[in-house]
Design a protein around this motif. Structure first.
Motif, PDB file in Angstrom:
ATOM      1  N   HIS A 175    -108.905   0.759 -24.542  1.00 35.68           N
ATOM      2  CA  HIS A 175    -108.124   2.016 -24.485  1.00 35.68           C
ATOM      3  C   HIS A 175    -106.845   1.935 -25.320  1.00 35.68           C
ATOM      4  N   GLU A 190    -104.700   1.416 -17.110  1.00 35.79           N
ATOM      5  CA  GLU A 190    -105.554   0.344 -17.604  1.00 35.79           C
ATOM      6  C   GLU A 190    -105.120  -0.120 -18.991  1.00 35.79           C
ATOM      7  N   HIS A 244    -111.037  -5.002 -20.181  1.00 36.08           N
ATOM      8  CA  HIS A 244    -110.903  -3.747 -19.437  1.00 36.08           C
ATOM      9  C   HIS A 244    -110.554  -3.999 -17.978  1.00 36.08           C
ATOM     10  N   ALA A 245    -110.322  -2.926 -17.248  1.00 35.67           N
ATOM     11  CA  ALA A 245    -110.211  -2.982 -15.789  1.00 35.67           C
ATOM     12  C   ALA A 245    -111.012  -1.801 -15.255  1.00 35.67           C
TER      13      ALA A 245
HETATM   14 ZN   LIG Z   1    -111.846   0.465 -19.669  1.00 33.55          ZN
END
Ligand SMILES: [Zn+2]
Length: 472
Positions: A175, A190, A244-245
């Motif tokens: 992101h 995130e 990522h989360a």
């Molecule tokens: Zn993500």
């Protein structure tokens, strides 16, 4: 951060303007420009207009001085444009006399010639209707000026010295910019967590002898998913790790997981790749030039298939090791790598994996993910997993492979450096932003000597081209 302060300022001014305009109710159908955000990145600058409804727009560019003119039909501006700072490629945004009654003309004063790409975005949390204006600098010739060398922020040129190079790991923070990723119950974004962890992973990898890290995103801006794999390729990455989360509607799930490319997705991506001849050439490290004739298509397919199988195998091996290490510092949501059709995993030639570091939607995990201590622990586990794979199965021609063959572990002093003087000539693979003059300076030689040594007809070089660097 500067962006935050700037936005608050704009909000304040916008508030005042709204108050003043509140008394005079204008035409109800006009689209309002309610906010302007500017996201500079090393490659391009993104300008986003927040709108009260879908835009009806057109645009054109002007030179001397360089400007982008955007005409919005039946629209009015509610943003104090004069309060915007100069950012990225945009020095100023102002309104000008609209060509038609009730319309709005916005003029972007630019630092140079750009290639604009405009597209509307439908409402998506936390935003409403938007018009996105991506500005790409026009002088974006491949392997051109040294000024674009700041490309991905961290340029790690892969210098091959006497057949020994560092293993290159591209770290992608998921992101960024306009795309916040998942947002936790306590509003943790995130994109912020992924960037902090990515930076820690890169720093720790860089400290490992024989390994070099490249950060795909170095700040708060969005990078197109295709561009992420493209950047990894341009840096000659042996592995692409996207961080990522997770988030789900329920607050219960927690823990980490890892994803690799599913073979079905892999097959369809392969088909698309074959249709793009120049990519095919790049993918095969230049050999594609010879294989582009239609009769050789079958051979190309076979080569790509092999490359893809190989990539998936490595991606899987690294994910398994990373999960094993992460299991020691955090709960695992899934104990084995999962297969997914995620865009960032799709490069057929670069082993890739995606790590979900935890669930930002779980309140306890959100809190942990935002702390420096937990981020450091996760980063360390990720690094241990990556390292374990490449020490055990080093790619040919790397310092790690040489160390394995000799049975002695690498010392920090053995890390390949650009200044390592090897006897005789050396090879250099051209990466983005490099030109003959840049390389001449770096290797303490001349452009003429490089042209001679490589039998070049002119000074143009392309990304991926392997050059002979004459000995001193
Ligand atoms: Zn993500």
């Amino acid at each position: 951060m500067a962006t935050g302060r700037w936005l608050t300022h704009v909000n304040l001014v916008r508030g005042l303007v709204l108050l003043l305009l509140g008394v005079v109710s204008l035409s109800a159908v006009a689209t309002e420009v309610k906010g302007v955000r500017v996201w500079p990145s090393p490659d391009s600058t993104r300008v986003v207009l927040d709108l009260s409804g879908p835009p009806d727009y057109s645009h054109f560019t002007l030179s001397g001085p360089n400007r982008l003119v955007i005409d919005l039909k039946s629209a009015r501006n509610k943003v104090a444009l004069e309060a915007l700072d100069s950012k990225g490629l945009v020095t100023r945004i102002r309104s000008s006399a609209a060509p038609s009654a009730g319309g709005l003309r916005l003029v972007l004063d630019l630092k140079g010639e750009v290639r604009p790409v405009l597209f509307p975005l439908r409402p998506a949390e936390p935003y409403g209707d938007r018009l996105v204006i991506d500005l790409f600098p026009k002088a974006e010739a491949p392997a051109a000026s040294s000024s674009s060398a700041s490309g991905a922020g961290v340029i790690k040129s892969v210098a091959t010295t006497a057949g020994q190079r560092d293993v290159v790991i591209a770290i992608d923070a998921g992101h960024g910019g306009e795309d916040p990723g998942a947002i936790g119950p306590k509003k943790t974004k995130e994109k912020k967590v992924t960037l902090s962890i990515a930076r820690k992973v890169a720093a720790q990898l860089d400290a490992e002898p024989g390994i070099k890290a490249v950060l795909i995103r170095t700040g708060d801006y969005y990078v197109n998913l295709n561009r992420r794999t493209e950047l990894a390729r341009q840096h000659g990455a042996d592995l692409l790790v996207s961080i990522h989360a997770d988030a789900v509607a329920s607050r219960t799930p927690h823990g980490a997981s890892a994803w690799v490319l599913s073979s079905r997705r892999a097959q369809s991506e392969l088909g698309r790749w074959l249709e793009q001849h120049e990519k095919q050439s790049e993918l095969l490290g230049g050999a594609g030039d010879l294989l582009q004739g239609s009769s050789e298509r079958y051979l190309t397919q076979a080569l790509l298939d092999m490359s893809m199988d190989h990539s998936r195998e490595i991606g899987f091996s690294v994910s398994r090791r990373v999960l094993q290490e992460m299991g020691k510092v955090t709960h695992l949501h899934k104990r084995h790598p999962e297969s997914a059709s995620l865009a960032v995993l799709k490069a057929p030639d670069i082993p890739s994996l995606l790590i979900e570091t935890g669930f930002i939607s779980n309140p306890a995990e959100e809190k942990k993910l935002a702390t420096d201590a937990h981020q450091t622990k996760l980063a360390r586990a990720i690094v241990r997993g990556i390292k374990s794979h490449f020490v055990e199965l080093p790619p040919e021609g790397t310092l790690l492979a040489a160390a394995k063959a000799s049975g002695k572990p690498l010392r920090a002093s053995q890390q390949s450096t650009l200044t390592t003087a090897a006897a005789g000539s050396r090879k250099h693979k051209v990466t983005r932003g490099e030109s003959l003059s840049v390389l001449a300076r770096r290797y303490n030689t001349s452009v003429a000597a490089l042209v001679r040594a490589n039998d070049l007809s002119d000074e143009n070089i392309r990304i991926g081209q392997v050059l002979t660097i004459p000995g001193s």
